[in-house]
Write a protein that holds these residues in place. Structure first.
Motif, short mmCIF file in Angstrom:
data_model
loop_
_atom_site.label_atom_id
_atom_site.label_comp_id
_atom_site.label_asym_id
_atom_site.label_seq_id
_atom_site.Cartn_x
_atom_site.Cartn_y
_atom_site.Cartn_z
N UNK A 5 1.36 3.36 -5.20
CA UNK A 5 0.33 2.62 -4.29
C UNK A 5 1.15 2.02 -3.14
N UNK A 6 2.57 2.01 -2.92
CA UNK A 6 2.86 1.52 -1.85
C UNK A 6 2.95 2.45 -0.81
N UNK A 7 3.28 3.66 -1.04
CA UNK A 7 3.29 4.77 0.10
C UNK A 7 1.80 5.06 0.43
N UNK A 11 0.70 4.67 4.35
CA UNK A 11 -0.05 5.77 5.12
C UNK A 11 -1.18 5.31 5.64
N UNK A 12 -1.78 4.75 4.78
CA UNK A 12 -3.35 4.18 5.15
C UNK A 12 -3.18 3.39 6.48
N UNK A 13 -2.27 2.39 6.45
CA UNK A 13 -2.21 1.34 7.29
C UNK A 13 -1.52 2.10 8.63
N UNK A 14 -0.58 2.98 8.68
CA UNK A 14 -0.09 3.84 9.85
C UNK A 14 -1.46 4.89 10.57
N UNK A 48 -13.41 4.12 1.69
CA UNK A 48 -14.21 5.04 0.82
C UNK A 48 -13.80 6.39 0.59
N UNK A 49 -13.25 7.13 1.64
CA UNK A 49 -12.35 8.32 1.48
C UNK A 49 -11.34 8.26 0.68
N UNK A 50 -10.63 7.29 0.69
CA UNK A 50 -9.25 7.13 -0.10
C UNK A 50 -9.96 7.09 -1.85
N UNK A 51 -10.93 6.31 -1.87
CA UNK A 51 -11.45 6.26 -3.53
C UNK A 51 -12.02 7.67 -3.75
N UNK A 52 -12.72 8.29 -2.95
CA UNK A 52 -13.41 9.63 -3.12
C UNK A 52 -12.17 10.74 -3.48
#
Length: 64
Positions: A5-7, A11-14, A48-52
């Motif tokens: 979850x942390x990584x 990555x998402x925030x970056x 949305x793309x992360x969940x998919x």
């Protein structure tokens, strides 16, 4: 490399920060437009793309 979850959050925030930062640095749109319209839509699309992606990975890992 295993993602937890942390990584994933970092990555998402970056990725979002790079996109918003690039748009703020370029003289295409005003700051208000980028922060009130573009950034929230980037975050929503990214989630949305992360969940998919996670669901597809679960499907592939199950070997179906």
């Amino acid at each position: 490399m295993k993602f937890d979850l942390a990584k994933t959050a970092v990555a998402f925030l970056v990725v979002i920060a790079l996109g918003v930062g690039g748009l703020l640095a370029a003289p295409m749109m005003g700051t208000g437009t980028v922060l009130t319209m573009v950034a929230p839509s980037m975050i929503a699309f990214g989630l949305i793309m992360l969940v998919l992606g996670v669901k597809h990975g679960e499907y592939r890992a199950a070997g179906r």
